[in-house]
Design a protein around this motif. Structure first.
Motif, PDB file in Angstrom:
ATOM      1  N   SER A   1      23.463  24.408 -17.337  1.00 38.41           N
ATOM      2  CA  SER A   1      23.930  25.562 -18.275  1.00 38.41           C
ATOM      3  C   SER A   1      25.530  25.547 -18.540  1.00 38.41           C
ATOM      4  CB  SER A   1      23.459  26.625 -17.653  1.00 38.41           C
ATOM      5  OG  SER A   1      24.161  27.092 -16.685  1.00 38.41           O
ATOM      6  N   MET A   2      25.848  26.201 -19.489  1.00 39.57           N
ATOM      7  CA  MET A   2      27.192  26.432 -19.684  1.00 39.57           C
ATOM      8  C   MET A   2      27.254  27.804 -20.476  1.00 39.57           C
ATOM      9  SD  MET A   2      29.866  23.975 -21.725  1.00 39.57           S
ATOM     10  CE  MET A   2      29.381  22.487 -20.941  1.00 39.57           C
ATOM     11  N   GLN A   3      27.820  28.471 -19.458  1.00 42.84           N
ATOM     12  CA  GLN A   3      28.404  30.001 -19.983  1.00 42.84           C
ATOM     13  C   GLN A   3      29.818  30.037 -20.239  1.00 42.84           C
ATOM     14  OE1 GLN A   3      26.268  33.159 -17.985  1.00 42.84           O
ATOM     15  NE2 GLN A   3      25.764  31.211 -16.662  1.00 42.84           N
ATOM     16  N   ILE A   4      30.061  30.545 -21.428  1.00 43.75           N
ATOM     17  CA  ILE A   4      31.675  30.609 -21.871  1.00 43.75           C
ATOM     18  C   ILE A   4      31.987  32.120 -22.013  1.00 43.75           C
ATOM     19  CG2 ILE A   4      33.270  29.734 -23.284  1.00 43.75           C
ATOM     20  CD1 ILE A   4      31.182  27.627 -24.271  1.00 43.75           C
ATOM     21  N   VAL A   5      33.053  32.563 -21.609  1.00 41.17           N
ATOM     22  CA  VAL A   5      33.721  33.691 -22.038  1.00 41.17           C
ATOM     23  C   VAL A   5      35.260  33.462 -22.058  1.00 41.17           C
ATOM     24  CG1 VAL A   5      32.076  35.095 -20.581  1.00 41.17           C
ATOM     25  CG2 VAL A   5      34.307  34.449 -19.792  1.00 41.17           C
ATOM     26  N   THR A   6      35.900  34.425 -22.978  1.00 45.87           N
ATOM     27  CA  THR A   6      37.145  34.143 -23.126  1.00 45.87           C
ATOM     28  C   THR A   6      38.138  35.157 -22.703  1.00 45.87           C
ATOM     29  OG1 THR A   6      38.778  33.487 -24.879  1.00 45.87           O
ATOM     30  CG2 THR A   6      37.134  34.973 -25.564  1.00 45.87           C
TER      31      THR A   6
END
Lengths: 635, 193
Positions: free
Chosen positions: A319-324
């Motif tokens: 999985s890949m979860q991204i927040v900035t």
């Protein structure tokens, strides 16, 4: 021409390797800078050290279960619940959207600006102002690691999914796709999105008029995000037979660009979890490549292989979860590797390993809470355990860990029981539901107070609950054997309560902000829709009943005109023939100025903030209302 | 020629004495002067540029390293980073420097072998300053070629790899660089071959 051996230069070798002391000011400056950098490199063990004792303490209080099959089944369903995360970005009022009449259509007054409590962007005519931040607040994404499919929405039948999924999910009617089967993906500004799964298409429609704006042969696979001019869709082109990231003009549906990705098994891809910030779309490709893409041109600005994305402990479950945040990204890859990246050039910083077990069904949820990164981990234990207060098998360990998003330094951690995800942000407050208690948590320090106790017919809480917010309001919903219970969480407690009777046991899969109201995505049975608070506060109507004779959604419709002859629980594909389970009203408005009551208007015991909730039988604590097909608000 | 303000071995100023501050990483105090000392002559004696590259190198090392350091030898690894930073710098800025590079000499008119460097007293400060100053006058690619081939003692093949040139082109570049270096050095120092 000959080249004589330049012996004269050989004497330079090694002659300029001596140390030279730099200026002290430079040395001091560099020393400070490196010291700051060092604090950002937290060894994985630092995280585990804190969490493991918490788990050990909790395990000591737990009792083993004799049967673990129930736990596995529960785990699978919970994972599926968690897989239903939608991103819904809501507008500030679009300049051209000035519906001042009183024709029942959604007017600008019913759509509060910046309802997600996030910074809004645009004053440009024709550009919908949407938050220029990660959709990690408000209606958050809930990517999970579950059963071979990692996704924010693994329920769409777009290919040979490798886990069994509920067929009923895709049969749910959706006011987001008027008159069609499918499901809503919320909306961006005044543009709503829905799917027509039978035609493998994505429909954009005008929220005010309910008219279709455009349709594209894209089946969205995860969330839809937008910068106000373009919709970025992690999806699958059913015509071209390719999946990837697609960009469509939000107003016209004209495709601006697409970046497709090869797949190893049909159309199964790892979720991209795209986010858009400052004109750049960040998305994960093939579960291992993080790309920054110019939002306008679709050109790849940089790409990086994400450390941990090939974690062998997770095999296919990537999985890949991204927040900035600020000028950085925080990415979870491989289900448990947390990697900060510079969003400017993609330079990775030292990663950290989350304390996730090598589990067949673990969920990891990442979000930003102000300046703090929050990770919620639901880890299935090898030997299912249950705490004495829980009603059934409980094979999960829940962990909440707060990090400094830049340094990955752990700020605090918490190992609660029976966590309800996602946590939500309302302003700078973070609400985390555990069992029947909703805590008010300071994201920075982890200090928590009981915000409210939610009445529950079950002593330990509920199976399938969901908490969401649009930044102004917060809702909590769960299903019982015969009802859907929805609570609006106010500053001082529970402001409103709705109950809808059903003939089945609905599981609340999601709450979607929809036209100023809230839509309860449940299964089995239809969705339920609560319009804007000013209109129909205490009535829950199945969304299918809010339909006109032509099968189109009519905002603010009342249930009088609905067709109540359909069989309960059957969900055909159009509104006209939708079933009409009864709506039963429980008016539990708690006025802010009133002292906290100890009983609800109907005599149901109710616990104000901060006071312990007595464990009561289901009947005493919460009446299971009969299914009354003809019930109406007036009734 | 005018001297260049370079701190050389044995000339460590009092202000540059080791600080008592706790090093952020154990190897900081040892590595800093060595990395800075590596860059300073290789960038023509430009202190700001040497500081920038030193900073880039140290930060890159910290970001790439666990706190305890690399598995192998630290300094060779650090010098490897430093060399890459140097090459990257010249790749980024070399073209601008080439345009601005001072050259009153008709280097092309000087045939290889016509002149040679004298035996240099590399312990003499003025000689070292002259060499660094001469490096500063060379076009960037020639300077980098000299640095990599002689100061860093790389093979021609390795220089070719670093500069992304063919072997033949690298040898040609080195020949031009040597001619130019000799010409500039001899002209500025007054030495004779």
């Amino acid at each position: 021409m000959t080249h004589p051996t330049p012996d004269d230069f050989d004497q330079l070798r090694g002659a300029f390797d001596d140390p030279v002391a730099p200026a002290p000011s430079f040395a001091d400056r560099l020393r400070e800078e490196i010291a700051m950098e060092v604090t950002k490199t937290v060894a994985p063990a630092d995280i585990r050290r804190t969490v493991e004792p918490l788990r050990a303490a909790r395990q000591a209080e737990s009792v083993p279960l004799t049967s673990w099959h129930g736990a596995l089944a529960t785990a699978a369903v919970i994972a599926l619940v968690l897989a239903l995360g939608f991103v819904t970005i809501r507008e500030a009022i679009a300049p051209e959207r000035g519906d001042d009449d009183d024709d029942g259509a959604l007017s600008s007054a019913t759509v509060p600006a910046n309802s997600f409590g996030q910074t809004s962007a645009s004053g440009t005519p024709g550009v919908i102002a949407v938050p220029d931040v990660t959709p990690s607040a408000g209606f958050a994404i809930d990517p999970v690691v579950s059963g071979g499919v990692i996704g924010v929405d693994g329920s769409l039948p777009i290919g040979p999914l490798d886990v069994p999924l509920s067929d009923q999910l895709v049969e749910m009617p959706s006011p987001g796709a008027p008159g069609r089967d499918g499901k809503s993906f919320g909306y961006v500004g005044d543009v709503g999105f829905g799917t027509n799964l039978s035609q493998s298409s994505l429909i954009a429609y005008d929220l005010a008029t309910n008219e279709q704006r455009w349709v594209v042969p894209i089946v969205p696979r995860g969330q839809i995000v937008s910068d106000g001019t373009t919709a970025f869709i992690d999806g699958y082109d059913a015509v071209a037979g390719e999946g990837g990231l697609f960009a469509f003009d939000l107003r016209t549906g004209v495709e601006r660009w697409r970046i497709t990705t090869p797949t190893e098994s049909g159309v199964i891809r790892e979720p991209m979890s795209p986010i858009v910030s400052r004109g750049v779309v960040y998305a994960g490709f093939d579960g291992s490549i993080l790309r920054a893409i110019d939002a306008v041109k679709g050109t790849v600005l940089w790409e990086q292989t994400v450390p941990g994305s090939d974690d062998p402990a997770y095999n296919d479950k990537r999985s890949m979860q991204i927040v900035t945040f600020a000028d950085r990204l925080l990415v979870v890859a491989g289900g448990r590797t947390l990697v900060p990246f510079s969003s400017l050039d993609g330079i990775p910083f030292a990663p950290a390993i989350l304390p996730v077990r090598d589990s067949a069904s673990s969920g990891v949820w990442l979000t930003m809470a102000g300046e703090t990164a929050i990770v919620m981990i639901s880890d299935m234990v090898d030997v299912p355990v249950a705490t004495p207060n829980l009603m059934d098998s409980y094979g999960y360990e829940e962990t909440v860990i707060a990090f400094n998003p830049g340094s990955l330094k752990e700020l605090w951690s918490w190992a609660p029981e029976r966590l309800v995800r996602p946590a939500i942000m309302v302003g700078d407050r973070m609400l985390i539901a555990v069992g029947t208690t909703i805590y008010d948590v300071d994201p920075a320090t982890g200090e928590r107070t009981v915000h409210v106790e939610v009445p529950s017919p079950y002593p330990g809480g509920w199976y399938f609950a969901m908490m969401r917010t649009d930044g102004e309001h917060a809702w909590f919903a769960y299903g019982t054997e015969n009802t859907v219970e929805v609570f609006q969480i106010g500053v001082n407690g529970l402001d409103h309560q709705w109950t809808a009777a059903t003939s089945q046991t609905p599981h609340v899969y999601d709450l979607v902000a929809d036209r100023g109201g809230i839509r309860i995505v449940s299964d089995p049975g239809p969705d339920y829709y609560i319009p804007a608070a000013a209109n129909l506060n205490e009535t829950v109507l199945p969304s299918s009943t809010i339909a006109s004779d032509d099968g189109m959604y009519v905002p603010n419709a009342t249930p009088e005109g609905r067709d109540s002859s359909s069989a309960e629980g059957e969900v055909p594909g159009s509104y006209r023939s939708q079933p009409t389970p009864a709506a039963t009203i429980v008016d539990n408005i708690i006025q802010p100025d009133e002292p906290s009551p100890t009983t609800l208007p109907d005599g149901t015991p109710f616990t104000p903030i901060g006071e312990p909730m007595p464990i009561a039988s289901p009947v005493d604590a919460f009446p299971i209302l009969p299914n009354e097909p003809d019930a109406s608000p007036e009734a | 020629m005018g001297g260049i303000a370079i701190d050389m071995p044995g000339r460590r100023s009092a202000a540059a004495s080791p600080t008592t501050a706790t090093p952020p990483v154990p190897w900081f105090d040892d590595a800093l002067p060595r990395i800075f000392g590596y860059f300073l002559p290789r960038v023509g004696g430009s202190v700001p540029l040497a500081e920038d590259l030193t900073q880039e190198t140290m930060l890159a090392a910290v970001r790439a390293l666990p706190a305890q350091g690399p598995n192998g030898e630290l300094m060779p690894w650090l010098f490897g980073i430093a060399r890459n930073k140097l090459v990257d710098h010249y790749r980024r800025h070399g073209r601008d420097r080439e345009r601005a590079g001072p050259s009153n000499l008709d280097v092309e008119a000087i045939a290889e072998g016509d002149t040679r460097l004298p035996v240099l007293d590399l312990h003499a400060i003025h000689t070292r300053d002259a060499i660094v100053q001469t490096l500063a006058t060379l076009p960037a690619r020639q300077r980098l070629a000299i640095v990599l081939r002689y100061l860093d003692d790389l093979s021609v093949e390795d220089v070719a790899d670093a500069l992304d040139l063919s072997l033949q082109a690298t040898e040609s570049l080195l020949a031009r660089a040597r001619r130019a270096f000799r010409a500039h050095y001899l002209a500025s120092s007054g030495d004779t071959a």
